[in-house]
Design a protein around this motif. Structure first.
Motif, PDB file in Angstrom:
ATOM      1  N   ARG A   1       0.334   7.234  10.525  1.00 50.66           N
ATOM      2  CA  ARG A   1       0.731   6.721   9.212  1.00 50.66           C
ATOM      3  C   ARG A   1       0.033   5.387   8.999  1.00 50.66           C
ATOM      4  O   ARG A   1      -0.429   4.753   9.950  1.00 50.66           O
ATOM      5  CB  ARG A   1       2.245   6.577   9.101  1.00 50.66           C
ATOM      6  N   PHE A   2      -0.048   4.963   7.751  1.00 52.30           N
ATOM      7  CA  PHE A   2      -0.671   3.682   7.443  1.00 52.30           C
ATOM      8  C   PHE A   2       0.244   2.540   7.851  1.00 52.30           C
ATOM      9  O   PHE A   2       1.458   2.641   7.758  1.00 52.30           O
ATOM     10  CB  PHE A   2      -0.997   3.568   5.948  1.00 52.30           C
ATOM     11  N   SER A   3      -0.365   1.471   8.294  1.00 57.04           N
ATOM     12  CA  SER A   3       0.379   0.268   8.649  1.00 57.04           C
ATOM     13  C   SER A   3       0.804  -0.449   7.371  1.00 57.04           C
ATOM     14  O   SER A   3       0.011  -0.588   6.439  1.00 57.04           O
ATOM     15  CB  SER A   3      -0.500  -0.652   9.498  1.00 57.04           C
ATOM     16  N   PHE A   4       2.047  -0.901   7.336  1.00 60.02           N
ATOM     17  CA  PHE A   4       2.519  -1.641   6.175  1.00 60.02           C
ATOM     18  C   PHE A   4       1.933  -3.047   6.139  1.00 60.02           C
ATOM     19  O   PHE A   4       1.746  -3.621   5.079  1.00 60.02           O
ATOM     20  CB  PHE A   4       4.049  -1.727   6.168  1.00 60.02           C
ATOM     21  N   THR A   5       1.634  -3.597   7.309  1.00 59.90           N
ATOM     22  CA  THR A   5       1.095  -4.958   7.354  1.00 59.90           C
ATOM     23  C   THR A   5      -0.401  -5.009   7.078  1.00 59.90           C
ATOM     24  O   THR A   5      -0.904  -6.012   6.590  1.00 59.90           O
ATOM     25  CB  THR A   5       1.377  -5.613   8.720  1.00 59.90           C
TER      26      THR A   5
ATOM     27  N   ALA B   1      -3.100  -2.103   5.570  1.00 54.88           N
ATOM     28  CA  ALA B   1      -3.328  -0.726   5.131  1.00 54.88           C
ATOM     29  C   ALA B   1      -4.648  -0.145   5.646  1.00 54.88           C
ATOM     30  O   ALA B   1      -4.871   1.052   5.554  1.00 54.88           O
ATOM     31  CB  ALA B   1      -3.287  -0.647   3.610  1.00 54.88           C
ATOM     32  N   ARG B   2      -5.504  -0.987   6.202  1.00 58.12           N
ATOM     33  CA  ARG B   2      -6.758  -0.479   6.771  1.00 58.12           C
ATOM     34  C   ARG B   2      -6.524   0.198   8.115  1.00 58.12           C
ATOM     35  O   ARG B   2      -7.362   0.946   8.592  1.00 58.12           O
ATOM     36  CB  ARG B   2      -7.762  -1.621   6.954  1.00 58.12           C
ATOM     37  N   LYS B   3      -5.388  -0.094   8.725  1.00 54.87           N
ATOM     38  CA  LYS B   3      -5.092   0.440  10.059  1.00 54.87           C
ATOM     39  C   LYS B   3      -4.085   1.580   9.974  1.00 54.87           C
ATOM     40  O   LYS B   3      -3.259   1.631   9.068  1.00 54.87           O
ATOM     41  CB  LYS B   3      -4.521  -0.659  10.956  1.00 54.87           C
ATOM     42  N   ARG B   4      -4.188   2.472  10.933  1.00 58.32           N
ATOM     43  CA  ARG B   4      -3.227   3.569  11.061  1.00 58.32           C
ATOM     44  C   ARG B   4      -2.427   3.349  12.335  1.00 58.32           C
ATOM     45  O   ARG B   4      -2.946   2.874  13.336  1.00 58.32           O
ATOM     46  CB  ARG B   4      -3.946   4.918  11.115  1.00 58.32           C
ATOM     47  N   LEU B   5      -1.160   3.724  12.273  1.00 54.83           N
ATOM     48  CA  LEU B   5      -0.277   3.635  13.438  1.00 54.83           C
ATOM     49  C   LEU B   5      -0.050   5.038  13.981  1.00 54.83           C
ATOM     50  O   LEU B   5       0.212   5.969  13.217  1.00 54.83           O
ATOM     51  CB  LEU B   5       1.059   2.999  13.038  1.00 54.83           C
TER      52      LEU B   5
END
Length: 87
Positions: A72-76, A78-82
């Motif tokens: 999922r996309f990181s809320f902090t 958005a370029r990163k995925r968790l």
């Protein structure tokens, strides 16, 4: 607690890793690191596993295709995925 209960737990644990057994070693390592850590980014996985980012990317693709990992996309950022383990 009966003598078969620990065996049943071991079988459950073995069954949950069946999807990962036939994967490349890099995918197994990434899955195991995610098992110990709830959620990590791709760069954190590369740091934890000491694998090159390209190898981690390949492992995550294999794991996602097998529905072993959720992303999922990181809320902090958005370029990163968790990534989290799904087994």
């Amino acid at each position: 607690m009966s003598a078969t209960e620990p065996l049943a737990r071991d079988e459950e644990s073995a069954d949950r890793w069946d999807q990962v057994r036939e994967m490349p070693p890099s995918a197994k390592l990434v899955a195991k690191v995610l098992d110990y850590n709830d959620t990590l980014t791709q760069s954190q996985l590369a740091e934890e596993t000491l694998l090159p980012p390209r190898t981690v990317r390949y492992a995550l693709t294999r794991l996602e295709d097998a529905d072993v990992v959720n992303s999922r996309f990181s809320f902090t950022d958005a370029r990163k995925r968790l990534y989290t383990l799904n087994v």
